[in-house]
Design a protein around this motif. Structure first.
Motif, PDB file in Angstrom:
ATOM      1  N   GLN A  32       0.877  -1.177   0.000  1.00 43.41           N
ATOM      2  CA  GLN A  32       0.000   0.000   0.000  1.00 43.41           C
ATOM      3  C   GLN A  32       0.910   1.221   0.000  1.00 43.41           C
ATOM      4  OE1 GLN A  32      -2.933  -0.036   3.091  1.00 43.41           O
ATOM      5  NE2 GLN A  32      -3.289   2.153   2.941  1.00 43.41           N
ATOM      6  N   PRO A  33       1.063   1.883  -1.152  1.00 41.65           N
ATOM      7  CA  PRO A  33       2.063   2.950  -1.285  1.00 41.65           C
ATOM      8  C   PRO A  33       1.687   4.261  -0.585  1.00 41.65           C
ATOM      9  CG  PRO A  33       0.850   2.687  -3.327  1.00 41.65           C
ATOM     10  CD  PRO A  33       0.362   1.614  -2.396  1.00 41.65           C
ATOM     11  N   CYS A  34       2.733   5.039  -0.257  1.00 42.74           N
ATOM     12  CA  CYS A  34       2.550   6.397   0.273  1.00 42.74           C
ATOM     13  C   CYS A  34       3.734   7.276  -0.119  1.00 42.74           C
ATOM     14  CB  CYS A  34       2.366   6.375   1.789  1.00 42.74           C
ATOM     15  SG  CYS A  34       3.838   5.895   2.694  1.00 42.74           S
ATOM     16  N   GLY A  35       4.333   6.973  -1.263  1.00 41.47           N
ATOM     17  CA  GLY A  35       5.396   7.818  -1.775  1.00 41.47           C
ATOM     18  C   GLY A  35       6.798   7.455  -1.334  1.00 41.47           C
ATOM     19  N   LEU A  36       6.996   6.267  -0.786  1.00 38.47           N
ATOM     20  CA  LEU A  36       8.329   5.868  -0.325  1.00 38.47           C
ATOM     21  C   LEU A  36       9.031   4.901  -1.264  1.00 38.47           C
ATOM     22  CD1 LEU A  36       7.706   5.395   3.493  1.00 38.47           C
ATOM     23  CD2 LEU A  36       8.920   7.251   2.368  1.00 38.47           C
ATOM     24  N   GLY A  37       8.438   4.535  -2.339  1.00 41.53           N
ATOM     25  CA  GLY A  37       9.054   3.597  -3.260  1.00 41.53           C
ATOM     26  C   GLY A  37       8.511   2.186  -3.069  1.00 41.53           C
ATOM     27  N   ALA A  81       3.877  -1.217   9.058  1.00 42.21           N
ATOM     28  CA  ALA A  81       3.161  -0.019   8.636  1.00 42.21           C
ATOM     29  C   ALA A  81       4.109   1.158   8.849  1.00 42.21           C
ATOM     30  CB  ALA A  81       1.885   0.168   9.444  1.00 42.21           C
ATOM     31  N   VAL A  82       4.243   1.991   7.821  1.00 35.05           N
ATOM     32  CA  VAL A  82       5.262   3.037   7.807  1.00 35.05           C
ATOM     33  C   VAL A  82       4.633   4.364   7.392  1.00 35.05           C
ATOM     34  CG1 VAL A  82       7.448   3.698   6.715  1.00 35.05           C
ATOM     35  CG2 VAL A  82       6.980   1.301   7.147  1.00 35.05           C
ATOM     36  N   PRO A 124       6.073  15.781   4.299  1.00 38.32           N
ATOM     37  CA  PRO A 124       5.072  15.963   5.350  1.00 38.32           C
ATOM     38  C   PRO A 124       3.644  16.139   4.825  1.00 38.32           C
ATOM     39  CG  PRO A 124       6.460  17.904   5.165  1.00 38.32           C
ATOM     40  CD  PRO A 124       7.033  16.881   4.242  1.00 38.32           C
ATOM     41  N   VAL A 125       3.490  16.405   3.534  1.00 37.32           N
ATOM     42  CA  VAL A 125       2.159  16.560   2.946  1.00 37.32           C
ATOM     43  C   VAL A 125       1.438  15.213   2.895  1.00 37.32           C
ATOM     44  CG1 VAL A 125       0.924  17.209   0.828  1.00 37.32           C
ATOM     45  CG2 VAL A 125       2.860  18.568   1.615  1.00 37.32           C
ATOM     46  N   ILE A 126       2.189  14.129   2.710  1.00 38.07           N
ATOM     47  CA  ILE A 126       1.603  12.792   2.616  1.00 38.07           C
ATOM     48  C   ILE A 126       1.314  12.278   4.020  1.00 38.07           C
ATOM     49  CG2 ILE A 126       1.974  10.414   1.867  1.00 38.07           C
ATOM     50  CD1 ILE A 126       3.789  11.527  -0.336  1.00 38.07           C
ATOM     51  N   CYS A 141       1.943   3.616   4.706  1.00 42.53           N
ATOM     52  CA  CYS A 141       2.347   2.556   3.767  1.00 42.53           C
ATOM     53  C   CYS A 141       2.311   1.220   4.486  1.00 42.53           C
ATOM     54  CB  CYS A 141       3.781   2.735   3.290  1.00 42.53           C
ATOM     55  SG  CYS A 141       4.168   4.294   2.513  1.00 42.53           S
ATOM     56  N   ILE A 142       2.019   0.182   3.749  1.00 45.18           N
ATOM     57  CA  ILE A 142       2.138  -1.173   4.260  1.00 45.18           C
ATOM     58  C   ILE A 142       3.191  -1.896   3.436  1.00 45.18           C
ATOM     59  CG2 ILE A 142       0.967  -3.356   4.714  1.00 45.18           C
ATOM     60  CD1 ILE A 142      -0.096  -1.050   6.426  1.00 45.18           C
ATOM     61  N   PHE A 143       4.219  -2.406   4.103  1.00 43.24           N
ATOM     62  CA  PHE A 143       5.279  -3.168   3.445  1.00 43.24           C
ATOM     63  C   PHE A 143       5.234  -4.600   3.948  1.00 43.24           C
ATOM     64  CE2 PHE A 143       6.793   1.085   2.709  1.00 43.24           C
ATOM     65  CZ  PHE A 143       7.481   1.014   1.515  1.00 43.24           C
TER      66      PHE A 143
END
Length: 101
Positions: free
Chosen positions: A38-43, A83-84, A90-92, A96-98
């Motif tokens: 589950q992405p959040c902009g970390l790659g 979960a990260v 900081p806008v996001i 994320c789930i890895f």
């Protein structure tokens, strides 16, 4: 009497399932390669090496805070995951789930 037995059985089963789920230590986290589910902009991947380190649930990339682990699970009925939250942007605000690979 049957209702009491059924309720007691349900409570015991629930306690057993909860006790099967455990958290991961920092050393266990470092042993895995982590694939984003589950992405959040970390790659797409987090691989711990000399440039990516973990200290007190904070992931550092090239000695800069990159992400913070807010939950870690190694469950009986689930796969190993973390979960990260994104510390680079900081806008996001998403988490994320890895998944461990």
């Amino acid at each position: 009497m049957k209702k009491i037995t059924a309720i007691l059985s349900l409570v015991l089963i629930t306690q057993f399932c909860v006790s099967c789920e455990k958290t991961l230590s920092d050393e266990q986290i470092k042993q895995y390669m982590w694939k984003c589910g589950q992405p959040c902009g970390l790659g797409d991947l987090i691989v711990f090496n000399q440039n990516v380190i973990l200290k007190n649930d904070t992931i550092f990339l090239n000695q800069q805070p990159y992400a913070k682990i807010v939950d870690k699970t190694n469950g009986f009925d689930e796969d190993t995951k973390i979960a990260v939250i994104n510390l680079q942007n900081p806008v996001i605000k998403d988490t994320c789930i890895f998944h461990a690979k």
